[in-house]
Design a protein around this motif. Structure first.
Motif, PDB file in Angstrom:
ATOM      1  N   GLU A  47       0.844  -0.469  -1.786  1.00 53.38           N
ATOM      2  CA  GLU A  47       1.736  -1.605  -2.433  1.00 53.38           C
ATOM      3  C   GLU A  47       1.528  -2.716  -1.808  1.00 53.38           C
ATOM      4  OE1 GLU A  47       4.754  -2.397  -5.004  1.00 53.38           O
ATOM      5  OE2 GLU A  47       3.570  -0.549  -4.927  1.00 53.38           O
TER       6      GLU A  47
ATOM      7  N   SER B 130       3.591  -5.173  -8.551  1.00 47.76           N
ATOM      8  CA  SER B 130       3.797  -4.831  -7.014  1.00 47.76           C
ATOM      9  C   SER B 130       4.467  -6.281  -6.623  1.00 47.76           C
ATOM     10  CB  SER B 130       2.376  -4.353  -6.606  1.00 47.76           C
ATOM     11  OG  SER B 130       2.697  -4.144  -5.191  1.00 47.76           O
TER      12      SER B 130
ATOM     13  N   ARG C 100      -2.717  -3.212  -2.084  1.00 49.96           N
ATOM     14  CA  ARG C 100      -2.926  -2.799  -3.572  1.00 49.96           C
ATOM     15  C   ARG C 100      -3.827  -4.047  -4.241  1.00 49.96           C
ATOM     16  NH1 ARG C 100       1.753  -1.250  -7.589  1.00 49.96           N
ATOM     17  NH2 ARG C 100       0.965  -1.322  -9.559  1.00 49.96           N
TER      18      ARG C 100
END
Length: 253
Positions: free
Chosen positions: A121, A146, A125
């Motif tokens: 995250e 995200s 990511r």
């Protein structure tokens, strides 16, 4: 002594003369007076589609090889990322790669795709980066949905300017970056005379509008300029995520 009637006549005449002078306009110029015919802009051929390289571009990656890149570890070893189906894939642990050629003022085009397998995250990511002159980062990140700090999401000038909007496509789809960069200038004593500026478009949408860079983009600390060469290689970042790249080209300006 000037008598009053004469003085009055003199003043009226002067005012009339000034009024007439103000009403007069210079004779009109012919159209040819503001036309010039040299230098003639060179003729180039655009790509078959707008995202494809024009005839005067230097193509850094066309899907066939990594011949135009080297490892950033020493600036000379072969780049160790993988090519799959004509796409350049970040290979975790192999380190950043950089162009063999150096660039200063330039127009860049680079296309990238975030991994479809979602891991992590925020900054963990789909993270990579496109570094102008190897030190001014335009962030690459899966921030389609995200959450992360806004001056670290895709299209940001890392930790300096967040993007104006978020026009990203979903992981697995291709995002198109078009970047216009003006390199900083330094005098003979190494003092900054003109800061770097950058304009960024993502998928045809302006996300950075000729912003003034405060110095190299830093992960920690305040950016500060230090004198460097007029031209330096661009760099692609290995942040541990298998981000894909294609169709990378540059036009020196």
């Amino acid at each position: 002594m000037i008598q009053k009637p004469i003085l009055t006549l003199f003043l009226v005449s002067a005012v009339s003369f000034l009024a007439c002078a103000q009403e007069q306009t210079p004779p009109p110029l012919p159209p040819q007076a503001t036309e010039f015919y040299t230098p003639v802009p060179p003729k180039i051929t655009p790509g078959a589609q707008n995202h494809q390289a024009p005839s005067d571009a230097i193509v850094l990656f066309d899907g066939s090889s990594l011949n135009n890149f080297v490892s950033s570890k020493d600036g000379s070893s072969p780049a160790e990322w993988q090519i799959e189906n004509g796409e350049l894939v970040v290979t975790a642990g192999k380190g950043d790669i950089q162009s063999k050629l150096p660039f200063g003022d330039a127009q860049y085009h680079v296309e990238w795709s975030a991994p479809t397998e979602i891991k992590g995250e925020g900054q963990g990511r789909g993270n990579s980066g496109f570094f102008l002159m190897g030190m001014y980062e335009v962030q690459i990140l899966d921030s389609y949905e995200s959450k992360t700090y806004t001056n670290g999401q895709a299209g940001s000038i890392y930790k300096q300017y967040p993007p104006l909007v978020n026009p990203l496509r979903a992981p697995g789809e291709w995002n198109y970056y078009d970047i216009i960069f003006k390199a900083p200038r330094f005098d003979k004593n190494g003092l900054l005379t003109s800061p770097a500026t950058v304009t960024v478009l993502i998928n045809g949408i302006v996300v950075q509008n000729n912003v003034i860079l405060r110095g190299p983009t830093e992960y920690i600390g305040i950016p500060n300029y230090k004198a460097h060469a007029e031209e330096l290689p661009i760099k692609l970042q290995d942040h541990g995520n298998p981000v894909r790249f294609r169709n990378i080209w540059v036009r020196p300006l």
